[in-house]
Design an enzyme around this catalytic site. Structure first.
Site, PDB file in Angstrom:
ATOM      1  N   GLU A  58      -1.585  -5.762   8.896  1.00  0.00           N
ATOM      2  CA  GLU A  58      -0.716  -5.344  10.142  1.00  0.00           C
ATOM      3  C   GLU A  58      -1.741  -5.385  11.227  1.00  0.00           C
ATOM      4  OE1 GLU A  58       0.634  -0.881   8.995  1.00  0.00           O
ATOM      5  OE2 GLU A  58       1.570  -1.265   7.275  1.00  0.00           O
TER       6      GLU A  58
ATOM      7  N   ASP B 211       0.757  -1.094   0.110  1.00  0.00           N
ATOM      8  CA  ASP B 211      -0.318  -0.343  -0.037  1.00  0.00           C
ATOM      9  C   ASP B 211       1.115   1.106   0.150  1.00  0.00           C
ATOM     10  OD1 ASP B 211       0.514  -0.439   2.823  1.00  0.00           O
ATOM     11  OD2 ASP B 211      -1.442   0.280   3.662  1.00  0.00           O
ATOM     12  N   SER B 212       1.689   0.706   0.340  1.00  0.00           N
ATOM     13  CA  SER B 212       2.592   2.261  -0.044  1.00  0.00           C
ATOM     14  C   SER B 212       3.031   2.808  -1.784  1.00  0.00           C
ATOM     15  CB  SER B 212       4.618   1.928  -0.424  1.00  0.00           C
ATOM     16  OG  SER B 212       4.825   0.590  -1.110  1.00  0.00           O
TER      17      SER B 212
ATOM     18  N   ASP C  73      -0.802  -5.863  -0.439  1.00  0.00           N
ATOM     19  CA  ASP C  73      -1.759  -5.621   0.857  1.00  0.00           C
ATOM     20  C   ASP C  73      -2.171  -5.551   0.679  1.00  0.00           C
ATOM     21  OD1 ASP C  73       0.580  -5.283   2.690  1.00  0.00           O
ATOM     22  OD2 ASP C  73       1.532  -2.821   2.000  1.00  0.00           O
TER      23      ASP C  73
ATOM     24  N   GLU D 257       9.388  -4.382  10.768  1.00  0.00           N
ATOM     25  CA  GLU D 257      10.122  -3.293   9.980  1.00  0.00           C
ATOM     26  C   GLU D 257      10.333  -2.425  11.479  1.00  0.00           C
ATOM     27  OE1 GLU D 257       7.268  -1.074   6.784  1.00  0.00           O
ATOM     28  OE2 GLU D 257       8.306   0.698   6.986  1.00  0.00           O
TER      29      GLU D 257
ATOM     30  N   LYS E 126      -1.268  -9.030   2.681  1.00  0.00           N
ATOM     31  CA  LYS E 126      -0.683  -9.529   3.759  1.00  0.00           C
ATOM     32  C   LYS E 126      -1.476  -7.909   4.862  1.00  0.00           C
ATOM     33  CE  LYS E 126       3.303  -5.761   3.996  1.00  0.00           C
ATOM     34  NZ  LYS E 126       3.090  -4.658   4.239  1.00  0.00           N
TER      35      LYS E 126
END
Ligand code: KIV
Length: 287
Positions: A116, A45-46, A84, A183, A114
């Site tokens: 978080e 999602d970056s 993401d 991270e 993925k």
């Protein structure tokens, strides 16, 4: 060529072969990374801050992730594609998480998703994994919590925080994650987490003892201007190469040096000769 599978990544942890992961957001770069032998392409999602110009990842929606994931999936023949799950696509409840993970697999052809976080997302992870969708976890600095974490990027520096991270990693493994991104975690702690779980850890700013490494493609290619976090190594200066190429193009267009005969199409000689006799040209009828 054999596709990279979840099992293959697990085998790599066992044999100590390090796993390569890079972000990809579009078809041509996905194809290049796949050809270069990168094991996992992460449609991060970056994409929000790296490609779409947002300040952070929070504005990224399911529609954006579906669009970019589908483009990446069309570009690969070997790499595993992980998408993401964007902010608010899995936090509300486990059913919504499953529906959205399913869309990324069914509509965009991701092979895994993925998400978080630790304890608060365990139910969602269970539900998605139970449905047969592999899940990659993400601990340490979690960019979707930027408003909570603020500018304190490195996570797990106190004993309490470090122990909590080890526990979260173990919970993610128990919930069924096939790997975990770590991270911005101190290297010694990342090494301990890597030892304490049976699934591969993928580090970004987490030292050399993880089972693999991930970076943002645009960071390693030098396409992000002056932005260069400590954990990024630049492997090319594509930003300046692009600027130089575009300046050369503009100069040649302005001077008339481009296009020349090599870049133009020619008429057959007799047609050119006919057209040269002006009376052959059709008259434009005026009304
Ligand atoms: O969105 C992303 O690019 C990521 C990586 C930085 C791990 O989550």
């Amino acid at each position: 060529m054999k596709r990279v599978t979840i099992d293959a990544l697990q085998t790599m942890k066992g044999t100590g072969e390090l796993i390569t992961v890079l972000t990809a957001y579009d078809f041509p770069t996905a194809r290049l990374l796949d050809e270069a032998g990168i094991d996992v392409l992460l449609v991060g999602d970056s994409v929000g801050n790296v490609v779409l110009g947002y300040e952070n990842t929070l504005p990224v929606t399911m529609e954006v992730m579906l669009h970019h994931t589908a483009a990446v999936a069309r570009g690969v023949s070997r790499s595993l594609v992980v998408a993401d799950m964007p902010f608010m696509s899995y936090q509300v409840d486990a059913s919504e998480a499953l529906r959205n993970a399913g869309r990324l697999v069914q509509e965009a052809r991701a092979q895994a998703v993925k998400l978080e976080g630790g304890e608060p997302v365990l139910k969602a992870i269970h539900r998605v994994v139970e449905a047969g969708i592999p899940v990659m976890g993400h601990l340490g600095y979690t960019p979707q919590s930027v408003n909570q974490l603020g500018s304190r990027v490195v996570q797990g520096r106190t004993r309490k925080e470090a122990l909590a991270l080890v526990e979260s990693a173990q919970q993610l493994e128990e919930a069924g994650c096939f790997s975990i991104v770590l991270e911005c975690v101190p290297a010694q702690l990342a090494a301990q987490i890597t030892e304490s779980v049976g699934i591969p850890t993928i580090g970004i700013g987490a030292g050399a003892q993880c089972d693999g490494q991930v970076l943002v493609l645009h960071d390693i290619l030098g396409m992000t201007g002056d932005f260069k976090p400590k954990f990024v190594k630049r492997y090319a200066d594509i930003g300046n190469a692009v600027r130089q190429a575009v300046e050369d193009y503009a100069r040649e267009v302005r001077s008339g040096a481009f296009p020349n005969g090599m870049h133009s199409f020619a008429l057959p000689e007799e047609v050119a000769a006919d057209l040269a006799r002006k009376e052959e040209l059709p008259r434009i009828r005026r009304v």
